[in-house]
Write a protein that holds these residues in place. Structure first.
Motif, short mmCIF file in Angstrom:
data_model
loop_
_atom_site.label_atom_id
_atom_site.label_comp_id
_atom_site.label_asym_id
_atom_site.label_seq_id
_atom_site.Cartn_x
_atom_site.Cartn_y
_atom_site.Cartn_z
N LEU A 160 0.83 -1.21 0.00
CA LEU A 160 0.00 0.00 0.00
C LEU A 160 0.86 1.26 0.00
O LEU A 160 0.56 2.24 -0.69
N ALA A 161 1.94 1.22 0.75
CA ALA A 161 2.86 2.37 0.76
C ALA A 161 3.49 2.56 -0.62
O ALA A 161 3.68 3.69 -1.08
N GLU B 233 0.98 4.11 -3.14
CA GLU B 233 0.74 5.52 -2.86
C GLU B 233 1.92 6.35 -3.35
O GLU B 233 1.74 7.43 -3.93
N LEU C 88 -6.36 5.12 1.56
CA LEU C 88 -5.42 6.03 0.91
C LEU C 88 -6.13 7.11 0.11
O LEU C 88 -5.69 8.26 0.04
N TRP C 89 -7.24 6.71 -0.54
CA TRP C 89 -7.98 7.64 -1.39
C TRP C 89 -9.46 7.65 -0.96
O TRP C 89 -10.32 7.08 -1.63
N ARG D 219 -5.90 8.00 -8.87
CA ARG D 219 -5.39 6.77 -8.27
C ARG D 219 -5.29 5.69 -9.34
O ARG D 219 -5.84 5.83 -10.44
N THR E 39 -6.37 1.26 7.48
CA THR E 39 -5.04 1.84 7.69
C THR E 39 -4.15 0.81 8.38
O THR E 39 -4.63 -0.05 9.11
#
Length: 450
Positions: free
Chosen positions: A68-69, A72, A98-99, A105, A402
């Motif tokens: 995920l990092a 992004e 994230l969005w 995205r 998260t």
């Protein structure tokens, strides 16, 4: 000259990597591919990746939070999630975190590696929320939409395609070379020693009955390696116990399935996706009925295909041929043929000449949009409050998607330990095979937990 699109594929096994990378190539022909392997039980080895034959410009092993990092930070255009359903759901909720509002995205794509014969509703609802949920045939697309509509979820993401790795030259009879029979085995079908030993002994018997033929038992993994499904009764071990041993014209082989099919005159399996690859090339294909036609085996998927047969029938010379209407409805159009005849078959074939045309157009439209809405999975803390948090927690995500506090540091430390343990256990598994240890299953099972 337009800039090449940036595509990322996250996969959790060798077969899913094959599907994901092949799908990326079909959806976005001109792209730079970054591959990510989700750290876990079935993370493929370098040998397995090489055997698949689909390469990335860059490849890394990651956890869910690390991935995920990455997406992004790296700003990919398209992300293909070639994962088991729970992992797909975790990434989708992570992407939603994230969005949370319309934004620029990546387009999120997911689907299935092959034949969908179990956990249909569960697997599909865990994939809901992706921009495209690919179905490998008209048959699957209809079932997928029915599931989503049955729970009041949007079914617009369901998109009919075909298996992305169907290809290869049309079948040509053996001619002067030896007639070759390939038994494509599966790691977990059937799932018990007695049935697996029976099938292997029947392959050996076929070789004895036909000494002029070559009978190849196509294996998926070597000792200590893992595939999409856990294999507790490997054929390598069972082969050592075949009464009288395997005959000279029957042997165990590895390798890329497409290359193995290049020299195949009869493909035999219980329910492997290899059957669809074989049928696409018009190779005589047998789906075994020796153990019954049962949902647990997956061979019920081939009802009406014309391919259901027993070893007895194959011993007697049967060479099954696929039914054209069934093939078209299930996303298979034999290579080098004009297509099935008749209005029903033609309707079923649809866009078989370019099965990814619709999906490609959808992706292009999404890429052209200034902003995409936040991912909206059907499962939320309102619709599945007793199910969703556990799925996310397994991937170190909080209920809101998260990363859990300290997850990155904890996973980094655990990943180093996990890699060392997996290396030791792989060597233990190999030693068990070398020294004839009877109970290797506990070693394999422990590997599966890492």
């Amino acid at each position: 000259m337009p800039e090449r699109k940036r595509v990322a594929v996250l996969a959790d096994s060798d077969t899913r990597w094959k599907w994901g990378a092949s799908t990326a190539r079909r959806l976005v022909p001109d792209h730079r591919l970054t591959g990510y392997l989700l750290r876990g039980r079935a993370t493929p080895t370098a040998r397995q990746l090489g055997e698949v034959g689909v390469r990335a410009d860059r490849l890394a092993e990651v956890t869910c939070a690390e991935f995920l990092a990455e997406i992004e930070r790296e700003r990919y255009d398209v992300v293909v999630l070639a994962l088991v359903g729970g992992a797909v759901q975790a990434v989708l909720h992570g992407a939603r975190a994230l969005w949370p509002a319309p934004a620029r995205r990546p387009v999120l794509v997911t689907g299935y590696v092959g034949v969908v014969y179990e956990k249909l509703a569960d697997g599909l609802l865990l994939r809901h929320g992706a921009d495209l949920v690919l179905a490998n045939s008209r048959h699957d697309a209809e079932r997928f939409r029915a599931v989503y509509e049955g729970v009041g979820a949007d079914s617009g993401a369901v998109t009919e395609t075909a298996l992305p790795f169907l290809g290869g030259a049309p079948y040509e009879p053996a001619g002067s070379r030896a007639h070759t029979v390939v038994f494509a085995v599966q790691p977990s079908v059937p799932d018990n020693r007695t049935d697996r030993a029976y099938l292997l002994e029947r392959a050996a018997r076929h070789a004895r009955l036909h000494p002029g033929r070559e009978v190849l038992v196509k294996l998926r993994s070597r000792p200590g390696e893992h595939t999409t499904h856990l294999e507790e009764q490997p054929y390598q071990r069972l082969a050592e116990r075949v009464p009288g041993g395997l005959p000279a014209n029957c042997r165990l082989v590895y390798g890329n399935m497409s290359e193995v099919l290049d020299g195949t005159d009869l493909l035999v399996t219980v329910s492997s996706t290899a059957a669809l690859e074989s049928l696409h090339r018009s190779i005589p294909t047998a789906v075994l009925t020796d153990l019954g036609i049962r949902e647990a085996l997956g061979n019920h998927h081939f009802l009406g295909s014309g391919c259901l047969a027993s070893w007895d029938q194959l011993d007697s010379g049967l060479l099954p041929e696929g039914d054209p209407v069934w093939l078209a409805a299930h996303g298979v159009r034999p290579a080098g043929t004009p297509g099935p005849a008749g209005p029903a078959a033609e309707a079923a074939a649809g866009t078989a000449a370019d099965a990814y045309a619709v999906a490609r157009a959808k992706v292009a439209g999404l890429l052209a949009a200034a902003r995409l809405p936040s991912p909206a999975p059907h499962y939320t803390l309102t619709t599945a409050p007793g199910y969703l948090p556990g799925i996310l927690a397994r991937h170190r995500l909080a209920p809101d998607g998260t990363p859990l506090p300290g997850a990155a540091r904890q996973e980094a430390g655990e990943s180093r330990l996990r890699r060392r343990l997996r290396a030791h256990l792989r060597e233990a598994a190999r030693g068990a095979y070398r020294h004839g240890v009877q109970r290797v299953a506990p070693v394999i099972r422990r590997l599966g937990e890492l």
